[in-house]
Write an enzyme that holds these catalytic residues in place. Structure first.
Site, PDB file in Angstrom:
ATOM      1  N   ASP A  28       0.838  -1.205   0.000  1.00 56.81           N
ATOM      2  CA  ASP A  28       0.000   0.000   0.000  1.00 56.81           C
ATOM      3  C   ASP A  28       0.868   1.248   0.000  1.00 56.81           C
ATOM      4  O   ASP A  28       0.480   2.292   0.537  1.00 56.81           O
ATOM      5  CB  ASP A  28      -0.942  -0.014   1.207  1.00 56.81           C
ATOM      6  CG  ASP A  28      -2.035   1.023   1.090  1.00 56.81           C
ATOM      7  OD1 ASP A  28      -2.595   1.427   2.137  1.00 56.81           O
ATOM      8  OD2 ASP A  28      -2.329   1.462  -0.049  1.00 56.81           O
ATOM      9  N   LYS A  68       2.989   3.261  -5.691  1.00 60.47           N
ATOM     10  CA  LYS A  68       2.480   2.208  -6.589  1.00 60.47           C
ATOM     11  C   LYS A  68       3.571   1.729  -7.542  1.00 60.47           C
ATOM     12  O   LYS A  68       3.546   0.580  -7.961  1.00 60.47           O
ATOM     13  CB  LYS A  68       1.250   2.721  -7.349  1.00 60.47           C
ATOM     14  CG  LYS A  68       0.178   3.338  -6.428  1.00 60.47           C
ATOM     15  CD  LYS A  68      -0.100   2.504  -5.184  1.00 60.47           C
ATOM     16  CE  LYS A  68      -0.792   3.301  -4.086  1.00 60.47           C
ATOM     17  NZ  LYS A  68      -0.777   2.586  -2.762  1.00 60.47           N
ATOM     18  N   ASP A 109      -3.127  -3.022  -2.612  1.00 62.41           N
ATOM     19  CA  ASP A 109      -4.180  -2.006  -2.663  1.00 62.41           C
ATOM     20  C   ASP A 109      -4.017  -1.165  -3.937  1.00 62.41           C
ATOM     21  O   ASP A 109      -2.925  -1.094  -4.511  1.00 62.41           O
ATOM     22  CB  ASP A 109      -4.101  -1.100  -1.424  1.00 62.41           C
ATOM     23  CG  ASP A 109      -5.333  -0.193  -1.297  1.00 62.41           C
ATOM     24  OD1 ASP A 109      -5.214   0.867  -0.659  1.00 62.41           O
ATOM     25  OD2 ASP A 109      -6.389  -0.536  -1.857  1.00 62.41           O
ATOM     26  N   GLU A 115     -11.396   4.108  -1.354  1.00 62.76           N
ATOM     27  CA  GLU A 115     -11.845   4.424   0.013  1.00 62.76           C
ATOM     28  C   GLU A 115     -12.752   5.666   0.048  1.00 62.76           C
ATOM     29  O   GLU A 115     -12.462   6.690  -0.536  1.00 62.76           O
ATOM     30  CB  GLU A 115     -10.651   4.629   0.954  1.00 62.76           C
ATOM     31  CG  GLU A 115      -9.554   5.513   0.463  1.00 62.76           C
ATOM     32  CD  GLU A 115      -8.437   4.744  -0.253  1.00 62.76           C
ATOM     33  OE1 GLU A 115      -8.713   3.682  -0.821  1.00 62.76           O
ATOM     34  OE2 GLU A 115      -7.309   5.228  -0.265  1.00 62.76           O
TER      35      GLU A 115
HETATM   36  N1  LIG Z   1       8.462   2.398   3.132  1.00 60.91           N
HETATM   37  C1  LIG Z   1       8.122   3.091   2.042  1.00 60.91           C
HETATM   38  N2  LIG Z   1       8.860   2.976   0.932  1.00 60.91           N
HETATM   39  C2  LIG Z   1       8.508   3.693  -0.158  1.00 60.91           C
HETATM   40  N3  LIG Z   1       7.468   4.564  -0.200  1.00 60.91           N
HETATM   41  C3  LIG Z   1       6.754   4.675   0.913  1.00 60.91           C
HETATM   42  C4  LIG Z   1       7.009   3.949   2.046  1.00 60.91           C
HETATM   43  N4  LIG Z   1       6.125   4.291   2.998  1.00 60.91           N
HETATM   44  C5  LIG Z   1       5.300   5.193   2.442  1.00 60.91           C
HETATM   45  N5  LIG Z   1       5.708   5.461   1.216  1.00 60.91           N
HETATM   46  C6  LIG Z   1       5.165   6.477   0.394  1.00 60.91           C
HETATM   47  C7  LIG Z   1       3.780   6.059   0.045  1.00 60.91           C
HETATM   48  C8  LIG Z   1       2.877   7.233   0.008  1.00 60.91           C
HETATM   49  C9  LIG Z   1       1.428   6.812   0.019  1.00 60.91           C
HETATM   50  C10 LIG Z   1       1.145   5.636  -0.928  1.00 60.91           C
HETATM   51  N6  LIG Z   1      -0.307   5.485  -1.140  1.00 60.91           N
HETATM   52  C11 LIG Z   1      -0.901   6.209  -2.095  1.00 60.91           C
HETATM   53  O1  LIG Z   1      -0.268   6.970  -2.794  1.00 60.91           O
HETATM   54  C12 LIG Z   1      -2.388   6.105  -2.227  1.00 60.91           C
HETATM   55  C13 LIG Z   1      -3.043   7.081  -2.981  1.00 60.91           C
HETATM   56  C14 LIG Z   1      -4.440   7.057  -3.111  1.00 60.91           C
HETATM   57  C15 LIG Z   1      -5.137   8.104  -3.906  1.00 60.91           C
HETATM   58  C16 LIG Z   1      -6.211   7.767  -4.722  1.00 60.91           C
HETATM   59  C17 LIG Z   1      -6.873   8.738  -5.453  1.00 60.91           C
HETATM   60  C18 LIG Z   1      -6.448  10.063  -5.390  1.00 60.91           C
HETATM   61  F1  LIG Z   1      -7.086  11.018  -6.094  1.00 60.91           F
HETATM   62  C19 LIG Z   1      -5.360  10.414  -4.592  1.00 60.91           C
HETATM   63  C20 LIG Z   1      -4.711   9.433  -3.852  1.00 60.91           C
HETATM   64  C21 LIG Z   1      -5.197   6.039  -2.495  1.00 60.91           C
HETATM   65  C22 LIG Z   1      -4.527   5.063  -1.753  1.00 60.91           C
HETATM   66  O2  LIG Z   1      -5.215   4.060  -1.145  1.00 60.91           O
HETATM   67  C23 LIG Z   1      -3.131   5.090  -1.623  1.00 60.91           C
HETATM   68  O3  LIG Z   1      -2.544   4.074  -0.912  1.00 60.91           O
HETATM   69 MG   LIG Z   2      -3.936   2.494  -0.565  1.00 53.69          MG
END
Ligand SMILES: Nc1ncnc2c1ncn2CCCCCNC(=O)c1cc(-c2ccc(F)cc2)cc(O)c1O
Ligand SMILES: [Mg+2]
Length: 214
Positions: free
Chosen positions: A141, A144, A169, A199
């Site tokens: 999650d 992406k 996800d 969500e």
């Molecule tokens: N350990 C690690 N290593 C690398 N990256 C890492 C990390 N730990 C965190 N991150 C950085 C992740 C940042 C959040 C990722 N999730 C998402 O970007 C995400 C975006 C949406 C979304 C949908 C429609 C929209 F209009 C806008 C946003 C929905 C979701 O359910 C999402 O999970």
């Molecule tokens: Mg998500």
């Protein structure tokens, strides 16, 4: 400039949930994010699918990539059998601070180990740091475009075994097309799509469940 969104989510938990009651923490976050302000938690609709896969796998060892505020961390950890461990990896230190408080508020801190940093750096350190041989369950999650490289990394690090279950996800929204390509055209995975919605919205999204065949 006031509180951040994660801080507002923590406040909603502290105001509306009961300490030590994971279900009330989940309900408080869902209510806040549905009625006050959207946030990128897996949410209640996809959360039911997450719950059913976790219950089916009943993991002794679980990994979550992308903690955010800890909503799915609480969803997963509340279902784990005693003595099981969930490792969750979060890149953003501010999110990690909030997630630790939400996980502790739910009373699940003894089941959860939160690692701060980029998944690509931390995955190779998990075996030595936690003495884990392999994961029964992995929830993807985070970024992406990290789903494919991190899945390959888990394979290369020997952290997947025959039967390990990956659940990803957002494979539709925001989308993880390379990941779907990877698991759907790879003889080493048995994969299935679970349709749902993004969500707290009516937008289509879903989870991809992939079993590693070894
Ligand atoms: N350990 C690690 N290593 C690398 N990256 C890492 C990390 N730990 C965190 N991150 C950085 C992740 C940042 C959040 C990722 N999730 C998402 O970007 C995400 C975006 C949406 C979304 C949908 C429609 C929209 F209009 C806008 C946003 C929905 C979701 O359910 C999402 O999970
Ligand atoms: Mg998500």
């Amino acid at each position: 400039t006031g509180l951040s969104r994660p801080q507002r989510i923590l406040k909603a938990v502290q105001k509306n949930a009961k300490k030590g009651d994971p279900q009330s923490v989940i309900a408080a976050i869902d209510h806040y994010c549905r009625h006050k302000e959207w946030a990128m938690n897996v949410g209640d609709d996809k959360g039911l699918i997450l719950d059913s896969v976790v219950m089916e796998v009943n993991p002794s060892s679980a990994l979550e990539l992308g903690t955010y505020c800890g909503y799915s961390t609480v969803r997963i950890a509340r279902l784990l059998p005693a003595g099981s461990t969930l490792i969750t990896v979060e890149f953003n230190p501010h999110c990690a601070v909030i997630a630790r408080q939400i996980i502790a508020y739910a009373g699940l801190q003894d089941k959860v180990k939160l690692m701060e940093g980029p998944s690509g750096d931390l995955i190779p350190k998990i075996k030595e740091q936690f003495g884990i041989t392999s994961f029964d369950f992995v929830f993807l999650d985070h970024w992406k475009d990290r789903y494919v490289p991190d899945t390959k990394l888990l394979e290369e690090c020997g952290l997947l075994r025959k039967g390990s279950v990956l659940l990803a996800d957002n494979v539709i929204c925001p989308g993880a097309p390379e990941y779907l390509e990877y698991v759907r055209n790879n003889p080493r995975y048995e994969t299935r799509y679970f349709p749902s919605n993004l969500e707290y919205t009516k937008v289509e999204d879903g989870l991809e469940k992939s079993v590693f065949l070894g």
